[in-house]
Design a protein around this motif. Structure first.
Motif, PDB file in Angstrom:
ATOM      1  N   ILE A  91       5.606  -0.333   0.248  1.00 22.20           N
ATOM      2  CA  ILE A  91       4.603  -0.525  -0.804  1.00 22.20           C
ATOM      3  C   ILE A  91       5.293  -0.397  -2.156  1.00 22.20           C
ATOM      4  O   ILE A  91       5.823   0.655  -2.499  1.00 22.20           O
ATOM      5  CB  ILE A  91       3.467   0.508  -0.679  1.00 22.20           C
ATOM      6  N   LEU A  93       4.853   0.110  -5.590  1.00 23.74           N
ATOM      7  CA  LEU A  93       3.838   0.548  -6.536  1.00 23.74           C
ATOM      8  C   LEU A  93       4.044  -0.051  -7.921  1.00 23.74           C
ATOM      9  O   LEU A  93       3.085  -0.177  -8.689  1.00 23.74           O
ATOM     10  CB  LEU A  93       3.840   2.079  -6.630  1.00 23.74           C
ATOM     11  N   LEU A  96       1.777  -2.798  -9.124  1.00 21.95           N
ATOM     12  CA  LEU A  96       0.412  -2.505  -9.521  1.00 21.95           C
ATOM     13  C   LEU A  96       0.378  -2.098 -10.998  1.00 21.95           C
ATOM     14  O   LEU A  96       1.393  -1.704 -11.572  1.00 21.95           O
ATOM     15  CB  LEU A  96      -0.156  -1.360  -8.670  1.00 21.95           C
ATOM     16  N   ARG A 101      -1.987   2.201  -9.752  1.00 26.23           N
ATOM     17  CA  ARG A 101      -0.990   3.040  -9.091  1.00 26.23           C
ATOM     18  C   ARG A 101      -1.448   4.497  -9.043  1.00 26.23           C
ATOM     19  O   ARG A 101      -1.344   5.160  -8.005  1.00 26.23           O
ATOM     20  CB  ARG A 101       0.346   2.914  -9.832  1.00 26.23           C
ATOM     21  N   LEU A 104      -4.264   4.833  -6.429  1.00 30.81           N
ATOM     22  CA  LEU A 104      -3.791   4.744  -5.046  1.00 30.81           C
ATOM     23  C   LEU A 104      -3.054   6.014  -4.638  1.00 30.81           C
ATOM     24  O   LEU A 104      -3.262   6.538  -3.530  1.00 30.81           O
ATOM     25  CB  LEU A 104      -2.877   3.518  -4.888  1.00 30.81           C
ATOM     26  N   TYR A 121      -3.865  -1.700  -0.963  1.00 30.47           N
ATOM     27  CA  TYR A 121      -2.710  -2.248  -1.687  1.00 30.47           C
ATOM     28  C   TYR A 121      -2.676  -3.767  -1.571  1.00 30.47           C
ATOM     29  O   TYR A 121      -2.474  -4.485  -2.558  1.00 30.47           O
ATOM     30  CB  TYR A 121      -1.441  -1.618  -1.132  1.00 30.47           C
TER      31      TYR A 121
END
Length: 378
Positions: A91, A93, A96, A101, A104, A121
Motif C-alpha cells: 500500500i 500511502l 493518497l 492517509r 486510513l 485503499y
C-alpha cells in the motif's frame, strides 16, 4: 470438485482471476511463488465443489458440505490472512492525499481489518477525488430504525446472551410509540428461561401499555402469533443460541419459517468489543434470510469501533440503530452515517460530547464529501 491453477505477476492479480472465474465460494488449496526466466510468478491452486445429482440436501435447504470442507476453509482463511499481510506493505500511502492517509492509518489503529483497509485503499485510488467518508459509505450500509424503513410487522431481536436484546426490543417499541401514540405494540418473549430479562420485559411492557405474551415452544408461539395478529408491531425476544444451534434451525422449530419473508425482519444485537473470531461466529449463528439489520449495543463500554467497519464491509448488513447506556429512554438512536462516523473517528456516543482524545488523536476522516455526503464530518 473442480480444481484449477492460476498464475500471474502478483498475488492480487491471481486472486482476482480466481474470484472472477470460480466465484466467492472457491477454496484455495495451495499457493507458491517461483521464478521463470528471471521473472517472479505467483501460482494459486483453487477448488470449487460442484454438487452432484446424488448430493444430499442439508437441513437448511442447501447441499451437504464435502468431506474435509472445514479443514479446507480453515486453510483458506489462513492463506488469505497471509496474503493480506503481504499486500499491506505494497500500500503506497504517498499516493493518497494527506487527509486520506491520516484517516486510513487511524482506521488501522482502531482495529479495522487488513482486508477492509486494502479495499478502502483501492476505492480511494480508483476515485482520487472521493473522500474517505464517501468510500466508507459504500462499504458500511445504513438503514435507520423506524416505521418508514422497517415496515415489517414482526421483528425478531436476536444475538448472544447478555448482548441487550430485551432492552433493544423495548427501545425499538418506545421509538415507534413516540412517533405514533395510537400504535398497537405487542411483545412475545421466547427467552423465558432467563428470569431477569423476563421480569424486565414484562414489567416495562405493562407500564407502557404493550401486550405481553410468553412462547417457550412451538405450540405457544402459534397461539401468541394468533393473539397478536391485530397488533401493528410485534417484537419477539429470541433466546441466545449455543454453538450447536442456528437462528434458522430455531425458527424452523418454532414454526416461524412459515412467516412470509416480507412480514418479518431480524435485528442482530452485538457489542463492538467482541474479537474477530467471536464476531464471525455470531454472524453465522444468527444469519437470517430476508430483511435483517445490525444493532450496535453497549457503545459506552467500548474504547474503539473498528469492528463496526469490519462487520459492515464483510456482512453487508445495514446498521439500523446505535444503543448505549442503562436507561430505556434516550439511549437508542436510529443509525445515520454522520452518527456512525462520529463514533468511529471521534469515539463520540450519539447525544454525547466527544471524549478526551487518547494518545493517538482521532483522525479527520476525509474532509468534505461530494454529492449526498457533502458537508459530513467524521
Amino acid at each position: 470438485m473442480q480444481v484449477k491453477t492460476f498464475t500471474g505477476a502478483t498475488s492480487q492479480e491471481v486472486l482476482a482471476r480466481v474470484k472472477a472465474e470460480m466465484g466467492p465460494d472457491a477454496v484455495i488449496l495451495g499457493n507458491r511463488t517461483y521464478r521463470k526466466n528471471g521473472v517472479v510468478c505467483h501460482e494459486i491452486t483453487a477448488g470449487l465443489e460442484r454438487p452432484g445429482p446424488g448430493a444430499t440436501p442439508a437441513a437448511g435447504g442447501g447441499e451437504t458440505p464435502p468431506s474435509g470442507w472445514s479443514e479446507w476453509h480453515k486453510e483458506w482463511m489462513q492463506i488469505k490472512d497471509q496474503l493480506y499481510a503481504l499486500m499491506k506493505p505494497a500500500i503506497q500511502l504517498e499516493r493518497l492525499t494527506p487527509r486520506q492517509r491520516v484517516a486510513l492509518e487511524y482506521l488501522q489503529r482502531e482495529g479495522v481489518a487488513d482486508s477492509v483497509a486494502v479495499g478502502l485503499y483501492n476505492r480511494l485510488l480508483a476515485d482520487p477525488g472521493a473522500s474517505v467518508l464517501e468510500c466508507l459509505a459504500g462499504m458500511v450500509p445504513v438503514r435507520p430504525w423506524g416505521a418508514a424503513d422497517w415496515p415489517q410487522r414482526l421483528h425478531l431481536l436476536t444475538g448472544p446472551f447478555g448482548a441487550g436484546k430485551t432492552t433493544t426490543a423495548l427501545r425499538f417499541a418506545l421509538q415507534l410509540r413516540a412517533h405514533d401514540a395510537a400504535l398497537h405494540v405487542a411483545f412475545i418473549n421466547a427467552d423465558c428461561l432467563r428470569g431477569n430479562g423476563r421480569l424486565v420485559l414484562r414489567h416495562w411492557a405493562e407500564l407502557s401499555g404493550f401486550a405481553y405474551l410468553e412462547a417457550p415452544d412451538r405450540e405457544s408461539m402459534a397461539r401468541a402469533l394468533t393473539q397478536t395478529s391485530g397488533a401493528d408491531a410485534v417484537f419477539i425476544d429470541v433466546p441466545g443460541m449455543t454453538a450447536a444451534e442456528t437462528l434458522a434451525e430455531w425458527r424452523g422449530a418454532m414454526g416461524l419459517d412459515a412467516v412470509a419473508a416480507d412480514e418479518a425482519a431480524s435485528h442482530l444485537v452485538m457489542a463492538p468489543f467482541c474479537d474477530a473470531i467471536q464476531t464471525k461466529e455470531f454472524l453465522g449463528r444468527y444469519h437470517a434470510e430476508g430483511p435483517a439489520s445490525l444493532v450496535w449495543a453497549k457503545l459506552d463500554e467500548a474504547v474503539s469501533f473498528g469492528t463496526i467497519v469490519n462487520v459492515g464491509a464483510g456482512a453487508k448488513l445495514p446498521v439500523s440503530a446505535l444503543s448505549y447506556g442503562a436507561e430505556l429512554k434516550e439511549s437508542l438512536s436510529p443509525a445515520t452515517e454522520p452518527l456512525i462516523w462520529r463514533l468511529v473517528f471521534k469515539r463520540q456516543i450519539p447525544g454525547q460530547a466527544s471524549p478526551p482524545a487518547r494518545k493517538e488523536k482521532a483522525a479527520p476522516a476525509a474532509g468534505r464529501a461530494p454529492g449526498r455526503l457533502a458537508g459530513r464530518t467524521a
